[in-house]
Design a protein around this motif. Sequence first.
Motif: not given
Length: 362
Positions: A22, A245, A247-250
Amino acid sequence: MKIGITGLANSGKSTIFNSLTRLGVSTPPYAATSGEPHLGMAKVPDERIDRLAEIFKPKKVTYATVQFVDYIGLTRGDAKQNRSVCEFVKDADALVHVIRAFEDEGVLHPLGSLDPLRDARTVEAELILGDMELVEKRLENMDLALKKGSKPSPEERALLEKCQAALNDEISLRDVSFTNEERVAMRHLQFMSIKPQVVVLNIGEHDLNSDQAAAMCREVERLYKGSVWVKALALSGKIEMEIAELPSEEARAFLEDLGIQEPALNRLIRACYENIGLISFLTVGEDEVRSWPVRKGSDAHAAAGKVHSDIQRGFIRAEVISYEDFMKVGSLAAGRDKGLLRLEGKTYPVTDGDIIHFRFNV
Ligand SMILES: Nc1nc2c(ncn2[C@@H]2O[C@H](COP(=O)(O)OP(=O)(O)OP(=O)(O)O)[C@@H](O)[C@H]2O)c(=O)[nH]1
Ligand SMILES: [Mg+2]
């Protein structure tokens, strides 16, 4: 542990490096020919740590990490350039070899067309050539030393000649059988073709999970004659970078849409880890749940040294329970009651997934 990312120019090395670390280094559509190498760390995903963290609810959760180095690509037939490229990865424990398998007219291919097998052969040939040069130079130096009156070791000469014979036959050094002493004796030469490789086919986003991609992986592995030191896998660098890139939920929702359980990158990191011959032991507690990398075959004393030199010095016993046994009983105390928690000495060979509590005294 350090892993070098290599391959031809514009194969997607930096894209994959970005997904792993990242760090967001630039990935222009033209081939980079100079610049500084990029260094970054990647977490080694481990579901066991996730589960243990749910149980212990520690203040801190720490995964094992691996360092990656990304630099410019190798060039067919340019030994001088390749020598300078290898300079930055010659001390790596393994290589991730990225091969372009995605079509994109906007991204120049250094060899003019899409042909993953040709590219794999090209890179392998350049690594072998580089190693040949190293051997020749070393042998020349030994001859010079001999003329000047010193006595170079006959064992080293024999070893170099053994390497030379294999390389002349286009055999990578990783596929030559060496004794442990031989391996130690040539470590300082930092050969490239001896390094374990994880070959990454960087496929187009529409080829994900396709039979074609799986078949291509098999073909690549065949090209390496089923070498135990080479693993091939397919992924889309572009998609991996997009996932990294988010967020973890998405990211989870995106993975579900793609019909995959976890980022392909996790498989890549695990393949590297295994290819280097690393295993993890785990430590648990209210303060921290953590996985620690050690070489396969390490004993409990060496493992203690990873955690802290004091623990190694004052080592008394290691209390060990396998992750599977722990999950059956749910706590260390229950493990002790059921006789699943063992007391082991310094020479106990650590096994992947051992949960270890070190007893020590300083
Ligand atoms: N369509 C597509 N394009 C990709 C993929 N991976 C990388 N690219 C594109 O290919 C170009 C080169 O990618 P990089 O990751 O910079 O490649 P590299 O191997 O680091 O290139 P050099 O460092 O110049 O040798 C960029 O324009 C990327 O966006 C992929 O999976 N699909
Ligand atoms: Mg790059």
